[in-house]
Design a protein around this motif. Sequence first.
Motif, PDB file in Angstrom:
ATOM      1  N   GLN A   1       0.826  -1.201   0.000  1.00 11.22           N
ATOM      2  CA  GLN A   1       0.000   0.000   0.000  1.00 11.22           C
ATOM      3  C   GLN A   1       0.866   1.259   0.000  1.00 11.22           C
ATOM      4  O   GLN A   1       0.516   2.261  -0.634  1.00 11.22           O
ATOM      5  CB  GLN A   1      -0.941   0.020   1.214  1.00 11.22           C
ATOM      6  CG  GLN A   1      -2.021   1.086   1.165  1.00 11.22           C
ATOM      7  CD  GLN A   1      -2.914   0.937  -0.048  1.00 11.22           C
ATOM      8  OE1 GLN A   1      -3.402  -0.137  -0.352  1.00 11.22           O
ATOM      9  NE2 GLN A   1      -3.109   2.032  -0.768  1.00 11.22           N
TER      10      GLN A   1
ATOM     11  N   ASN B   1       0.765   4.082  -2.956  1.00  7.64           N
ATOM     12  CA  ASN B   1       0.598   5.512  -2.672  1.00  7.64           C
ATOM     13  C   ASN B   1       1.758   6.323  -3.243  1.00  7.64           C
ATOM     14  O   ASN B   1       1.559   7.437  -3.751  1.00  7.64           O
ATOM     15  CB  ASN B   1       0.493   5.734  -1.162  1.00  7.64           C
ATOM     16  CG  ASN B   1      -0.887   5.401  -0.629  1.00  7.64           C
ATOM     17  OD1 ASN B   1      -1.678   4.752  -1.306  1.00  7.64           O
ATOM     18  ND2 ASN B   1      -1.175   5.824   0.588  1.00  7.64           N
TER      19      ASN B   1
ATOM     20  N   ASN C   1      -3.609  -4.698  -3.649  1.00  6.43           N
ATOM     21  CA  ASN C   1      -5.074  -4.759  -3.699  1.00  6.43           C
ATOM     22  C   ASN C   1      -5.567  -4.329  -5.078  1.00  6.43           C
ATOM     23  O   ASN C   1      -4.786  -3.929  -5.939  1.00  6.43           O
ATOM     24  CB  ASN C   1      -5.698  -3.908  -2.589  1.00  6.43           C
ATOM     25  CG  ASN C   1      -5.308  -2.440  -2.688  1.00  6.43           C
ATOM     26  OD1 ASN C   1      -4.971  -1.948  -3.763  1.00  6.43           O
ATOM     27  ND2 ASN C   1      -5.364  -1.742  -1.559  1.00  6.43           N
TER      28      ASN C   1
END
Length: 847
Positions: free
Chosen positions: A190, A194, A237
Motif C-alpha cells: 500500500q 501511494n 489490492n
Amino acid sequence: MAPPAPSHRTPSPSQPSGKSEVSDLKSQLRQLAGSRAPGVEDSKRELFKKVISYMTIGIDVSSLFGEMVMCSATSDIVLKKMCYLYVGNYAKVNPDLALLTINFLQRDCKDEDPMIRGLALRSLCSLRVANLVEYLVGPLGSGLKDNNSYVRMVAVTGVLKLYHISASTCVDADFPATLKHLMLNDRDTQVVANCLSALQEILTSEASSLEEASREREALLSKAVVYYLLNRIKEFNEWAQCLILELVSKYVPSDSNEIFDIMNLLEDRLQHANGAVVLATTKVFLHLTLSMTDVHQQVYERIKAPLLTLVSSGSPEQSYAVLSHLHLLVMRAPFIFSSDYKHFYCQYNEPSYVKKLKLEMLTAVANESNTYEIVTELCEYVANVDIPIARESIRAVGKIALQQYDVNAIVDRLLQFLEMEKDYVTAEALVLVKDLLRKYPQWSHDCIAVVGSISSKNIQEPKAKAALIWMLGEYSQDMHDAPYILESLIENWDDEPSAEVRLHILTAVMKCFFKRPPETQKALGVALAVGLADFHQDVHDRALFYYRLLQYNVSVAERVVNPPKQAVSVFADTQSSEVKDRIFDEFNSLSVIYQKPSYMFTDKEHRGPFEFSDELGNLSLGAESADAVVPAQQVEANDKDLLLSTSVEEETRIVSNNGSAYSAPSYEGSVGALIPQAPSEFAVSNPSIPEPAPPSSSPIDDLLGLGLPTVSAPAPAPAPSPPPLQLNSKAVLAPGTFQQKWRQLPISVSLEHAVSPRGSAALTSPQVLLRHMQSHSIHCIASGGQAPNFKFFFFAQKQEEPSNFLVECIINTASAKAQIKVKADDQTASQAFSSLFQTALANFGML
C-alpha cells in the motif's frame, strides 16, 4: 384559554435546546480539561459527540476551539479522532485558529501508538494553511522513515497534500526522490501504491515547467520500474493493481519478445473477480499489440470470454460499464463477436439503460449469418411495455436493413409495423421506411401501397409526419391521392406547430407540381402564399426561394427541386473515426461510458496527459469539422455583398418574361396568380416559356447557382514563380490570437506520416523536439501528453509580413504514426510551409 402544557421530551443531542447550549458546552469542556477523575473520559466522549453533531448540522461551534484542544490531551483514540475531525473542519475557515493546534498535533506525531501518530500526521497535513507549511516538513520526513507501514502510507499522502499547498516547499525538501526510493524499496504494497500515485501526480504537474521533472516522469516508465511492479502485482489490492496496469499501458516495449513476456505475466489478471482489474488488463493487452495486427486480433479473441462473463455475472451498473467497453471493441472488430450475439439479448429485469446498449450491440454484430435471428428477437421487443425500448428496437431493425443484410425480410417486418395500432410504432416505422426508400428505391411500390393507407391526421410526431410528406412528394406519381392529401395539409397550415413539417409540405407540393401539374397548381399557389406569410424565417425563406425559381424558369426550378436522384449508398456516421480512435486511446475511463473524448466533458486541469494553457484549453482536439469553418473576414465580406442597398437591388433585379421587374406577391390577391399557368401535360422543357434575358451578374445569382452567362475576361498572364518561403525566427503570437485563428481558419493541409524508430526513441524527451523546431523558426505554443501519445501546437510567421501558419501535430509512438494539420492566413503558401515543416521533422529523424 389555558396555555399548553410544557413538553417533557428530552432534547435531541443533535439539536441545541437554547441559545446558551454552546456556552454550557464550553464551560463543561473547561471543567473536564484538566480533570483526572474516574469516568472523565466517558464524559468527554459525550460532550465531543454533541460538538460534532452540532458542527455536522451547520451550527457554529468554533468558539469551543481552545477547550477542544485542551481536552485532546488524552490517550483515548476515539477522543483523538473526534478532536482531529473538529480541528480539520474549522482550520480551513479560520486559519488563525489552526495555529493553536500545531503544538499538540506535532506532539501526537511522536506518540508511541502508531495509530495516533498516523492520525495526527493526517490531520496536520489536512489543515491546508499556506502559512503553516514550515511545520509540515519535519513530521513528514519522520513519517516517511517510520517503522510502521500505516504511518508511512499516511506520510506519502501527506507529501501530495503539501505539494498542492506549496509545490516549492515539497520539491525543495526533496520529497519526490524520497517517494521514489520508498516505491522501489518499501515492503508494504500500500505504501508502494501511494508512492506511485503521488509521484505520477507531482511529476506530471512539474514536467510542464521543469525538464528534470519530465525526465523523472519518463523514468517511471523504465523497464526496471515496470518489471519490478509487475513482479509484485499479485501482492497489491485491486485499486493498486489498476494503478500499476495503467502505468504499464503507457510503457513502450523494446521488441515483441518483451510484449509477450508482459502479456504472459498478466494472463491470470484476466480471470480476476474484480471488473476494474480485468478492464485495466484488457487495455494493456490492446495497447501493447496495436502495431501487431495478427496478435491484436488474437487479443480480441482472448479477452472476449472474460468480458462476456463480467456482463452476465455483475450488477446492472457493472454490466453497463463492461458493455460500454465491449461496444467500443465491437465497433472496431464486429466479426469477432458475431457468433456471441445471444449474450446481448435483453433480459426482462434489466434496466432500460442496459437494454438500450444491448440493442446497439445487436445492431453492430449483425451479419449475413445471424441477421434473421437478431431481427426476430428485435421484433419481439417492439411489443415491449417500455416504449423507449420499443422505439429503439424498431430503429435497430432499420439500421440492420441499411447494412444490406436480409433486406427482403426486414422490409416485410417494417411494413407489418405500419399496420400495428400503436402510434409510436407507426411513427418510428415511417421514418425507417423513408430511409429504406432512399437506399432501396426498388421497394417503392410495395412500401407506397401500405403507406398510402395511413392518414396524416393520425400521425402526431413531427419526424414521422415529415417522413410521410416526403414520400407523398417523392412518389406522388404512384399515389393517386397525393395531391389531395397535400392540399388538406395546406388548408390546415396554421394548425401545424412544427416548422420542419411545414418545410416538407413546401418541398413535397413543389415535387408534386412537377409530376402532376393540373391537380397541384392551385395547391402550390396557396402553399407559397401561406409560406411567405409564415412567421418562421426558414419557412418564409424557402417559400420565397421557390417562388423566385418558378418566376425565373419552371424547368430550372424542376432541376433544382426534383432532380434525378441516386440511391444513397452510405449514411453519414455521427462520430468521426478520429473521435472513435481518441476514445479507444482512453480505454477503461469515463470516455468510453460517455462515448466521447475526455476533453468534451472535463475541465482543463483534469485532462490527464493533454494539458494546455488556459487560453488553449478549449481548443478542439479533432472532433470539430475544421474544413467547414469559414474565416470571419470572409463571412463579413459575403454579408456586405449580400446586403445590397436599395438602389443596387433595383438595378440588379431580374426581369420577367414581359419585361417588367417582379417582386414578392401580394397576399391579398388571388393565390392562383402566383404560379405560372402549366399545360395539362407538363413538359420539363417548355418551348412556350422564353428564356429570360441574361441579366448582369449579382451576388444573389451566385447564391442561387443559376448559372447565368457572364462576360468572359481576358486570360491573365501567368504569375511569376513565388520566391522561397522565409520564416521569422523571432515570431511572437499570443495564445488568445492562436485560439481565435485556429477556430476561424480552415485546414489547408492534412497528412499522415509514418514515424521512424529513431524518431520514436528521440521523443522520450519532447523538449528536444521543441528546441529543434525552434531552430527552424517554428515555435511551440502548447504541448502535452506522455508516451505513447504526444500532441504539439506550433506556429510560424513569414519573414516580410505578419502572415501566420498554425500546426497541430499528433504523434503516437506505439502505432508509429504522425498526423499533421496546417492552417494558414495565406492559403497559397500552405504547401510551401508544409514542406518546410516536414523537412524539419525529417532532419530530427522523425519521418
